[in-house]
Write a protein that holds these residues in place. Structure first.
Motif, PDB file in Angstrom:
ATOM      1  N   GLY A  33       0.902  -1.316   0.178  1.00 37.65           N
ATOM      2  CA  GLY A  33       0.092  -0.049   0.126  1.00 37.65           C
ATOM      3  C   GLY A  33       0.966   1.177   0.047  1.00 37.65           C
ATOM      4  N   TRP A  34       1.992   1.219   0.642  1.00 37.44           N
ATOM      5  CA  TRP A  34       2.477   2.605   0.913  1.00 37.44           C
ATOM      6  C   TRP A  34       3.733   2.612  -0.398  1.00 37.44           C
ATOM      7  N   ALA A  35       3.978   1.454  -1.155  1.00 37.08           N
ATOM      8  CA  ALA A  35       4.677   1.496  -2.500  1.00 37.08           C
ATOM      9  C   ALA A  35       3.560   1.991  -3.650  1.00 37.08           C
ATOM     10  N   ARG A  36       2.514   1.660  -3.410  1.00 37.11           N
ATOM     11  CA  ARG A  36       1.221   2.229  -4.459  1.00 37.11           C
ATOM     12  C   ARG A  36       1.251   3.672  -3.874  1.00 37.11           C
ATOM     13  N   THR A  37       1.281   4.181  -2.799  1.00 42.52           N
ATOM     14  CA  THR A  37       1.201   5.518  -2.197  1.00 42.52           C
ATOM     15  C   THR A  37       2.380   6.263  -2.917  1.00 42.52           C
ATOM     16  N   ALA A  38       3.614   5.793  -2.906  1.00 42.12           N
ATOM     17  CA  ALA A  38       4.889   6.316  -3.497  1.00 42.12           C
ATOM     18  C   ALA A  38       4.662   6.673  -4.775  1.00 42.12           C
ATOM     19  N   LEU A  39       4.367   5.509  -5.609  1.00 44.09           N
ATOM     20  CA  LEU A  39       4.349   5.669  -7.094  1.00 44.09           C
ATOM     21  C   LEU A  39       3.141   6.760  -7.396  1.00 44.09           C
ATOM     22  N   ALA A  40       2.103   7.010  -6.580  1.00 42.35           N
ATOM     23  CA  ALA A  40       1.111   8.166  -6.861  1.00 42.35           C
ATOM     24  C   ALA A  40       1.573   9.271  -6.654  1.00 42.35           C
ATOM     25  N   THR A  41       2.515   9.474  -5.560  1.00 37.16           N
ATOM     26  CA  THR A  41       3.140  10.734  -5.255  1.00 37.16           C
ATOM     27  C   THR A  41       3.975  11.062  -6.414  1.00 37.16           C
ATOM     28  N   ILE A  42       4.695  10.170  -6.968  1.00 36.63           N
ATOM     29  CA  ILE A  42       5.558  10.383  -8.083  1.00 36.63           C
ATOM     30  C   ILE A  42       4.817  10.858  -9.269  1.00 36.63           C
ATOM     31  N   GLY A  43       3.814   9.962  -9.481  1.00 32.04           N
ATOM     32  CA  GLY A  43       2.738  10.327 -10.656  1.00 32.04           C
ATOM     33  C   GLY A  43       2.231  11.659 -10.667  1.00 32.04           C
ATOM     34  N   ILE A  44       1.917  12.144  -9.189  1.00 34.03           N
ATOM     35  CA  ILE A  44       1.179  13.580  -9.139  1.00 34.03           C
ATOM     36  C   ILE A  44       2.316  14.507  -9.484  1.00 34.03           C
ATOM     37  N   GLY A  45       3.513  14.191  -9.043  1.00 33.18           N
ATOM     38  CA  GLY A  45       4.678  15.264  -9.472  1.00 33.18           C
ATOM     39  C   GLY A  45       4.716  15.387 -10.894  1.00 33.18           C
ATOM     40  N   LEU A  46       4.646  14.284 -11.606  1.00 35.31           N
ATOM     41  CA  LEU A  46       5.045  14.474 -13.094  1.00 35.31           C
ATOM     42  C   LEU A  46       3.634  15.135 -13.855  1.00 35.31           C
ATOM     43  N   GLY A  47       2.538  14.448 -13.222  1.00 35.93           N
ATOM     44  CA  GLY A  47       1.159  15.142 -13.746  1.00 35.93           C
ATOM     45  C   GLY A  47       1.365  16.748 -13.700  1.00 35.93           C
ATOM     46  N   PHE A  48       1.687  17.015 -12.549  1.00 39.27           N
ATOM     47  CA  PHE A  48       1.724  18.511 -11.988  1.00 39.27           C
ATOM     48  C   PHE A  48       2.599  19.268 -13.179  1.00 39.27           C
ATOM     49  N   HIS A  49       3.717  18.803 -13.469  1.00 40.98           N
ATOM     50  CA  HIS A  49       4.735  19.256 -14.399  1.00 40.98           C
ATOM     51  C   HIS A  49       3.953  19.498 -15.618  1.00 40.98           C
ATOM     52  N   VAL A  50       3.458  18.428 -16.381  1.00 39.40           N
ATOM     53  CA  VAL A  50       2.976  18.346 -17.535  1.00 39.40           C
ATOM     54  C   VAL A  50       1.747  19.428 -17.763  1.00 39.40           C
ATOM     55  N   LEU A  51       0.916  19.269 -16.498  1.00 36.18           N
ATOM     56  CA  LEU A  51      -0.421  20.506 -16.615  1.00 36.18           C
ATOM     57  C   LEU A  51       0.140  21.599 -16.306  1.00 36.18           C
ATOM     58  N   PHE A  52       0.952  21.865 -15.585  1.00 35.07           N
ATOM     59  CA  PHE A  52       1.292  23.172 -15.441  1.00 35.07           C
ATOM     60  C   PHE A  52       2.469  23.739 -15.776  1.00 35.07           C
ATOM     61  N   GLY A  53       3.108  22.912 -16.682  1.00 35.32           N
ATOM     62  CA  GLY A  53       4.574  23.299 -17.364  1.00 35.32           C
ATOM     63  C   GLY A  53       4.824  24.812 -17.764  1.00 35.32           C
ATOM     64  N   ALA A  54       3.659  25.362 -18.318  1.00 38.22           N
ATOM     65  CA  ALA A  54       3.657  26.702 -18.879  1.00 38.22           C
ATOM     66  C   ALA A  54       3.619  27.710 -17.717  1.00 38.22           C
ATOM     67  N   LEU A  55       3.769  27.676 -16.540  1.00 36.25           N
ATOM     68  CA  LEU A  55       3.938  28.694 -15.423  1.00 36.25           C
ATOM     69  C   LEU A  55       5.052  29.334 -15.737  1.00 36.25           C
ATOM     70  N   GLU A  56       5.229  30.453 -15.159  1.00 37.59           N
ATOM     71  CA  GLU A  56       6.396  31.294 -15.191  1.00 37.59           C
ATOM     72  C   GLU A  56       6.609  31.612 -13.544  1.00 37.59           C
ATOM     73  N   PRO A  57       7.901  31.510 -13.308  1.00 35.99           N
ATOM     74  CA  PRO A  57       8.973  31.289 -13.997  1.00 35.99           C
ATOM     75  C   PRO A  57       9.038  29.883 -14.267  1.00 35.99           C
ATOM     76  N   ALA A  58       9.757  29.744 -15.374  1.00 33.31           N
ATOM     77  CA  ALA A  58      10.148  28.200 -16.134  1.00 33.31           C
ATOM     78  C   ALA A  58      10.211  27.011 -15.049  1.00 33.31           C
TER      79      ALA A  58
END
Length: 130
Positions: A33-58
């Protein structure tokens, strides 16, 4: 005529052994369960970058993604430490458990994958914007 019924102390030992086995299996499920949570947290980080990559400053979306990915790595290592400590205190009786080495290997694979993702996140985006 011999009495084949187990004594009360033998039955108590059997119950204790079964309880220990259940605890070991619960420990593995908790680690999972904690391993899945870790993967989800990593996925949230990647998703945040993809969705909000156009924010300034870069660099801002990269930093936020890095925080989430680092949090995912920290979660998997905390889970590994806890699961291995519990497993070291208990012994299996009627089951085959996940060895501590395998849990450590899973944590290392998550860590290497997360670090590779971070390198790609910082280098590839940097190359694309220049």
């Amino acid at each position: 005529m011999a009495d084949d019924t187990p004594s009360r102390s033998e039955l108590a030992e059997d119950r204790t052994d079964l309880a220990e086995d259940r605890t070991l299996l619960a420990n593995e499920r908790t680690f999972s369960g904690w391993a899945r949570t870790a993967l989800a947290t990593i996925g949230i980080g990647l998703g945040f970058h993809v969705l909000f990559g156009a924010l300034e400053p870069a660099w801002l979306p990269r930093v936020i993604a890095t925080i989430f990915i680092a949090l995912g790595v920290a979660i998997i290592w905390m889970a590994e430490r806890r699961a291995c400590a519990i497993q070291a205190r208990l012994s299996a009786h009627n089951i085959h458990t996940l060895r501590s080495l395998n849990m450590r290997l899973i944590a290392w694979v998550y860590t290497v994958g997360a670090l590779a993702l971070l390198v790609a996140l910082w280098l590839i985006d940097g190359a694309a914007t220049s």
